[in-house]
Scaffold this motif. Structure first.
Motif, PDB file in Angstrom:
ATOM      1  N   LEU A 105       0.829  -1.206   0.000  1.00 36.16           N
ATOM      2  CA  LEU A 105       0.000   0.000   0.000  1.00 36.16           C
ATOM      3  C   LEU A 105       0.864   1.256   0.000  1.00 36.16           C
ATOM      4  O   LEU A 105       0.568   2.224  -0.718  1.00 36.16           O
ATOM      5  CB  LEU A 105      -0.931   0.013   1.218  1.00 36.16           C
ATOM      6  N   GLU A 106       1.925   1.248   0.797  1.00 37.99           N
ATOM      7  CA  GLU A 106       2.824   2.404   0.846  1.00 37.99           C
ATOM      8  C   GLU A 106       3.483   2.649  -0.507  1.00 37.99           C
ATOM      9  O   GLU A 106       3.573   3.791  -0.961  1.00 37.99           O
ATOM     10  CB  GLU A 106       3.912   2.205   1.915  1.00 37.99           C
ATOM     11  N   ALA A 107       3.949   1.572  -1.138  1.00 36.09           N
ATOM     12  CA  ALA A 107       4.641   1.708  -2.420  1.00 36.09           C
ATOM     13  C   ALA A 107       3.696   2.181  -3.522  1.00 36.09           C
ATOM     14  O   ALA A 107       4.058   3.028  -4.337  1.00 36.09           O
ATOM     15  CB  ALA A 107       5.285   0.378  -2.814  1.00 36.09           C
ATOM     16  N   VAL A 108       2.484   1.645  -3.539  1.00 40.62           N
ATOM     17  CA  VAL A 108       1.529   1.983  -4.604  1.00 40.62           C
ATOM     18  C   VAL A 108       0.933   3.373  -4.408  1.00 40.62           C
ATOM     19  O   VAL A 108       0.820   4.151  -5.356  1.00 40.62           O
ATOM     20  CB  VAL A 108       0.413   0.909  -4.688  1.00 40.62           C
ATOM     21  N   THR A 109       0.550   3.703  -3.165  1.00 40.61           N
ATOM     22  CA  THR A 109      -0.115   4.986  -2.918  1.00 40.61           C
ATOM     23  C   THR A 109       0.850   6.136  -2.644  1.00 40.61           C
ATOM     24  O   THR A 109       0.474   7.298  -2.754  1.00 40.61           O
ATOM     25  CB  THR A 109      -1.082   4.880  -1.715  1.00 40.61           C
ATOM     26  N   GLY A 110       2.070   5.802  -2.243  1.00 43.09           N
ATOM     27  CA  GLY A 110       3.038   6.852  -1.899  1.00 43.09           C
ATOM     28  C   GLY A 110       2.843   7.414  -0.508  1.00 43.09           C
ATOM     29  O   GLY A 110       3.524   8.352  -0.098  1.00 43.09           O
ATOM     30  N   ALA A 111       1.923   6.842   0.252  1.00 41.33           N
ATOM     31  CA  ALA A 111       1.662   7.306   1.622  1.00 41.33           C
ATOM     32  C   ALA A 111       2.512   6.514   2.610  1.00 41.33           C
ATOM     33  O   ALA A 111       2.780   5.329   2.393  1.00 41.33           O
ATOM     34  CB  ALA A 111       0.187   7.127   1.953  1.00 41.33           C
ATOM     35  N   ASP A 112       2.945   7.167   3.664  1.00 41.74           N
ATOM     36  CA  ASP A 112       3.684   6.479   4.722  1.00 41.74           C
ATOM     37  C   ASP A 112       2.710   6.014   5.797  1.00 41.74           C
ATOM     38  O   ASP A 112       2.264   6.806   6.623  1.00 41.74           O
ATOM     39  CB  ASP A 112       4.743   7.394   5.339  1.00 41.74           C
ATOM     40  N   ILE A 113       2.373   4.737   5.770  1.00 41.48           N
ATOM     41  CA  ILE A 113       1.458   4.165   6.762  1.00 41.48           C
ATOM     42  C   ILE A 113       2.246   3.840   8.028  1.00 41.48           C
ATOM     43  O   ILE A 113       1.854   4.204   9.124  1.00 41.48           O
ATOM     44  CB  ILE A 113       0.758   2.906   6.203  1.00 41.48           C
ATOM     45  N   ILE A 114       3.365   3.163   7.853  1.00 38.84           N
ATOM     46  CA  ILE A 114       4.259   2.858   8.968  1.00 38.84           C
ATOM     47  C   ILE A 114       5.590   3.588   8.762  1.00 38.84           C
ATOM     48  O   ILE A 114       6.213   4.031   9.704  1.00 38.84           O
ATOM     49  CB  ILE A 114       4.495   1.343   9.107  1.00 38.84           C
ATOM     50  N   GLY A 115       5.997   3.710   7.532  1.00 37.51           N
ATOM     51  CA  GLY A 115       7.274   4.365   7.230  1.00 37.51           C
ATOM     52  C   GLY A 115       8.439   3.514   7.673  1.00 37.51           C
ATOM     53  O   GLY A 115       8.371   2.291   7.677  1.00 37.51           O
TER      54      GLY A 115
END
Length: 197
Positions: free
Chosen positions: A180-190
């Motif tokens: 999810l982080e890689a696809v959306t570019g959002a840092d969920i956990i980082g």
């Protein structure tokens, strides 16, 4: 997503607590065993046997000495404790990392690298859990026991397999999060709590 993360954190922390309790018990047992070993050696010394043979015999008769099977208990408990700590280390990104090259990369590239690392870790821990299940089955079939305590060897295999299976579930969840982080570019956990070296 928040509920799933909460469940995974609860499982990871619970296992880490169990691992910590086991590790603390092993440390306490080792200390008591070492003290008992030294006390036994002192009570069996020529000086004590000459000055107070009755007291020495009485104390040794109480069972003062090393804990029987302490090495076996340490071997059995340490592996289990290590597997108990893996899920929490994984979900908090607590593994040590060396970022000599990755610190210069773009955030997007680092997200994809974290995903690749999570997939590799999932594969490794799944392989370990699978091999533990095979080892446990083999030990159950042969009836192998420990040398001194004569405990079935499959017991620690089973305990480690339960903890390793939980680590597989957490690793699978982390692959999902990293994807999810890689696809959306959002840092969920980082990067979490990774130790940088």
């Amino acid at each position: 997503m928040t509920n799933m993360h909460s469940v995974m954190m609860t499982v990871s922390r619970g296992l880490a607590m169990v691992g910590g309790i086991v590790l603390s018990a092993l440390i306490l047992m080792t200390c008591v065993s070492i003290l008992g070993r030294h006390a036994s050696a002192a009570l069996n010394s020529d000086l004590v046997q000459t000055l107070a043979p009755g007291l020495a015999a009485w104390m040794l008769g109480l069972g003062l000495g090393p804990i029987y099977g302490d090495y076996e208990l340490t071997e059995l408990g340490m592996g289990f404790a290590v597997f108990c700590f893996l899920p929490l280390c994984q979900i908090t990104s607590g593994h040590a990392r060396v970022d000599i090259f990755t610190s210069f990369l773009h955030d997007t590239t680092n997200r994809w690298l974290r995903l690749i690392i999570e997939v590799i870790f999932l594969g490794a821990i799944a392989l370990i859990a699978w091999r533990l299940s095979i080892g446990m089955s083999s030990r159950m079939r042969t009836g192998q026991t420990t040398y001194l305590l004569e405990w079935p060897v499959w017991w620690p295999y089973a305990a480690c397999m339960v903890a390793a299976s939980a680590a597989v579930i957490v690793a699978l969840y982390m692959v999902y999060v990293r994807m999810l982080e890689a696809v959306t570019g959002a840092d969920i956990i980082g990067e979490g709590g990774e130790s940088e070296h």
